[in-house]
Design a protein around this motif. Structure first.
Motif, short mmCIF file in Angstrom:
data_model
loop_
_atom_site.label_atom_id
_atom_site.label_comp_id
_atom_site.label_asym_id
_atom_site.label_seq_id
_atom_site.Cartn_x
_atom_site.Cartn_y
_atom_site.Cartn_z
N VAL A 196 -30.71 -8.77 9.21
CA VAL A 196 -30.28 -9.74 10.22
C VAL A 196 -30.32 -9.09 11.60
O VAL A 196 -30.84 -9.65 12.57
N PHE A 197 -29.82 -7.85 11.68
CA PHE A 197 -29.85 -7.12 12.95
C PHE A 197 -31.30 -6.98 13.45
O PHE A 197 -31.61 -7.25 14.61
N SER A 198 -32.17 -6.60 12.51
CA SER A 198 -33.58 -6.39 12.87
C SER A 198 -34.23 -7.70 13.32
O SER A 198 -34.99 -7.72 14.29
N ALA A 199 -33.91 -8.80 12.64
CA ALA A 199 -34.52 -10.09 13.00
C ALA A 199 -34.02 -10.55 14.37
O ALA A 199 -34.75 -11.17 15.14
N ARG A 200 -32.76 -10.26 14.69
CA ARG A 200 -32.20 -10.74 15.97
C ARG A 200 -32.58 -9.83 17.12
O ARG A 200 -32.90 -10.29 18.22
N GLY A 202 -34.88 -7.11 16.97
CA GLY A 202 -36.19 -6.47 16.95
C GLY A 202 -37.31 -7.47 17.22
O GLY A 202 -37.08 -8.65 17.44
N ASP A 203 -38.54 -6.95 17.16
CA ASP A 203 -39.70 -7.82 17.31
C ASP A 203 -40.19 -8.16 15.91
O ASP A 203 -41.06 -7.48 15.37
N GLY A 274 -38.99 -2.32 4.66
CA GLY A 274 -40.05 -2.33 5.66
C GLY A 274 -39.74 -3.36 6.74
O GLY A 274 -39.91 -3.11 7.94
N LEU A 275 -39.25 -4.52 6.31
CA LEU A 275 -38.96 -5.59 7.28
C LEU A 275 -37.71 -5.28 8.11
O LEU A 275 -37.51 -5.87 9.17
N ALA A 276 -36.86 -4.39 7.61
CA ALA A 276 -35.70 -4.01 8.42
C ALA A 276 -36.12 -2.95 9.44
O ALA A 276 -35.57 -2.88 10.53
N ILE A 277 -37.09 -2.12 9.05
CA ILE A 277 -37.44 -0.98 9.90
C ILE A 277 -38.44 -1.33 11.01
O ILE A 277 -38.19 -1.06 12.18
N PHE A 278 -39.57 -1.95 10.66
CA PHE A 278 -40.63 -2.10 11.65
C PHE A 278 -40.29 -2.99 12.85
O PHE A 278 -40.62 -2.63 13.98
N PRO A 279 -39.63 -4.13 12.67
CA PRO A 279 -39.29 -4.91 13.86
C PRO A 279 -38.43 -4.11 14.84
O PRO A 279 -38.59 -4.22 16.05
N ILE A 280 -37.53 -3.26 14.32
CA ILE A 280 -36.70 -2.46 15.21
C ILE A 280 -37.58 -1.44 15.94
O ILE A 280 -37.41 -1.18 17.12
N VAL A 281 -38.53 -0.87 15.20
CA VAL A 281 -39.42 0.12 15.82
C VAL A 281 -40.23 -0.53 16.94
O VAL A 281 -40.37 0.02 18.03
N PHE A 282 -40.75 -1.75 16.68
CA PHE A 282 -41.58 -2.40 17.69
C PHE A 282 -40.79 -2.90 18.89
O PHE A 282 -41.36 -3.25 19.92
N SER A 288 -43.87 5.15 18.46
CA SER A 288 -45.00 4.62 17.72
C SER A 288 -44.59 4.34 16.27
O SER A 288 -43.77 5.04 15.69
N ALA A 289 -45.20 3.29 15.70
CA ALA A 289 -44.87 2.94 14.32
C ALA A 289 -45.61 3.83 13.34
O ALA A 289 -45.39 3.77 12.15
#
Ligand code: TRP
Length: 456
Positions: A196-200, A202-203, A274-282, A288-289
């Motif tokens: 949820v944090f990542s979706a709100r 992150g990208d 993966g879906l929790a990590i990458f949006p936060i990274v972007f 860089s991812a």
């Protein structure tokens, strides 16, 4: 006979406890640390598809075979294999399946505890605010400092080993069973909070695209091999962990259905991680991812350190990694503990202390390979890399191959079917065919090409 064996170690309270224990074993550093970055490197959706194929065609069939052997033998992998080979009149050399597994487990545990120790260290670094506003070079320096200090590494490795032994000393019903019933729900809650944090924050779109867009041009043969090896590691196959857990499973629970549930949950957690990590990274253009193995301990701390609420959620993230590693590490030591108890020479406490000490001492080699022994290499591998290579690339596939051959070619089909439980007969026949022809060939191919590519 079977009854007295079951009483020696105890059993899971229900089929669900088995599902949670096996999922706990499966979901670990492999899912949260490794899967996201190898997917990013190897063609996103294309890699995910190959990986899913490996889980279905090799992972699930071999896992069913392991659980079946464990439940049939009702003992540690070593003694389960002894009694099954004896009953079937087969050659004693097949017992090596049990031995290889128990030894591989202790070897994996030795380095697993060191890496899991890093996660423990980062709970503190995040929670205490050291990483507040950190930039890339600062985060990398912090990580380098940790690796350069044997004292710090040994401190966290020791804490993690104590956590592991603390659970396993409690026994199957009250130790492992209770731990997984607490840790697994906690793991899912943490994962959902982070999603949820990542979706709100992150990208999400870019993270999703990075993970799932089909870049088949990035998928090489090396990537296919990586997918196969990872399927083994992530499902905890080939070392008797799942066999030992199968030994504590209720008598008539259907193995096929149970194993498919575990494989499904393991895959879902890998994808969600993966879906929790990458949006936060972007969300942070300065990193860089594609950091590869450093993604978790160098990239993420920078990102968390610079986000609103990042320190809190970063702490939760490393707590998640620790919980995942903890519920895996208990499955790495349990087979050896069960075996030592069966020899009649020690009780559970002594067995844990002894084996924990061995894994801890071997783990010192991994600790030193990041600093003092960095340049001690054999075939280009330092100590940690040799352990990882020997176990993940050689011993696990080899044991998996033996298991497939043993169950599908040597045991009588009638015996196999009666041991496996109440799944639909059509599916079980299909399973045995796959285990006969497809899985061994696939595993043999990984093993041979993997070894060839490494040494030539
Ligand atoms: N499956 C765990 C992970 O993904 C690691 C693990 C636990 C394991 N037990 C195992 C790997 C047994 C191989 C064999 O991190």
């Amino acid at each position: 006979m079977n009854d007295s064996r079951r009483k020696l170690h105890g059993t899971w309270a229900s089929r669900w406890t088995f599902v949670m224990a096996a999922t706990g074993s499966a979901v670990g550093l492999g899912n949260i640390w490794k899967f996201p970055y190898i997917t990013g490197e190897n063609g996103g959706g294309a890699f995910v598809l190959v990986y899913l194929g490996c889980i279905l065609l090799v992972g699930v069939p071999v896992m069913m075979a392991e659980v079946m052997l464990g439940r049939k033998g009702r003992m540690s992998p070593i003694n389960a294999m002894k009694s099954i080979t004896r009953d079937a009149g087969l050659h004693g050399a097949w017992n090596s399946i049990g031995w290889l597994g128990v030894i591989a487990g202790l070897m994996i545990l030795s380095y697993y505890a060191v890496i899991a120790g890093w996660a423990l260290n980062y709970i503190i670094e995040m929670g205490s605010g050291t990483l507040h506003g950190a930039d890339g070079p600062e985060a990398s320096a912090l990580f380098a400092d940790l690796l350069a200090s044997p004292k710090k590494l040994i401190f966290w490795q020791t804490i993690f080993m104590l956590l592991t032994m603390g659970v396993v000393i409690g026994g199957v019903t009250k130790g492992l069973g209770v731990a997984v019933r607490v840790l697994m729900p906690l793991l899912f809650v943490l994962l959902v909070i982070l999603l949820v944090f990542s979706a709100r924050e992150g990208d999400f779109y870019q993270g999703w695209t990075f993970l799932f867009s089909f870049r088949s041009e990035n998928l090489t043969w090396g990537g296919v091999l990586e997918a196969m090896g990872h399927a083994f590691f992530t499902l905890s196959l080939g070392m008797g962990a799942i066999m030992a857990y199968g030994a504590y499973m209720p008598e008539h629970a259907p193995i096929g259905k149970t194993v498919v549930t575990v494989a499904f949950l393991d895959t879902v957690v890998a994808l969600l991680a993966g879906l929790a990590i990458f949006p936060i990274v972007f969300a942070n253009p300065s990193v860089s991812a594609n950091a590869g193995p450093g993604l978790l301990f160098e990239t993420l701390p920078v990102v968390f350190g610079n986000m609103p609420g990042g320190l809190f959620f970063g702490t939760l993230f490393f707590l998640l990694v620790t919980v995942a590693a903890w519920s895996s590490s208990i499955s790495l030591i349990e087979p050896a503990v069960a075996w030592l108890i069966e020899t009649g020479r020690c009780n559970r406490i002594t067995a844990n202390l002894l084996l924990g000490l061995i894994a801890w001492i071997v783990g010192l080699g991994t600790v030193l390979s990041f600093n003092v022994w960095e340049d001690h290499r054999l075939f280009g591998f330092n100590f940690f890399e040799s352990m990882d290579f020997l176990t993940a690339r050689v011993m696990l596939p080899l044991t998996g191959l033996f298991i497939a051959i043993f169950v599908a070619w040597l045991m009588k089909p009638a015996e196999v079917f009666s041991a496996i439980g109440d799944d639909p007969p059509v599916l079980l026949t299909l399973w045995l065919r796959v285990l006969r022809y497809l899985s061994p060939v696939a595993v043999a191919v990984i093993l041979v090409i993997g070894l060839y590519k490494t040494f030539f």
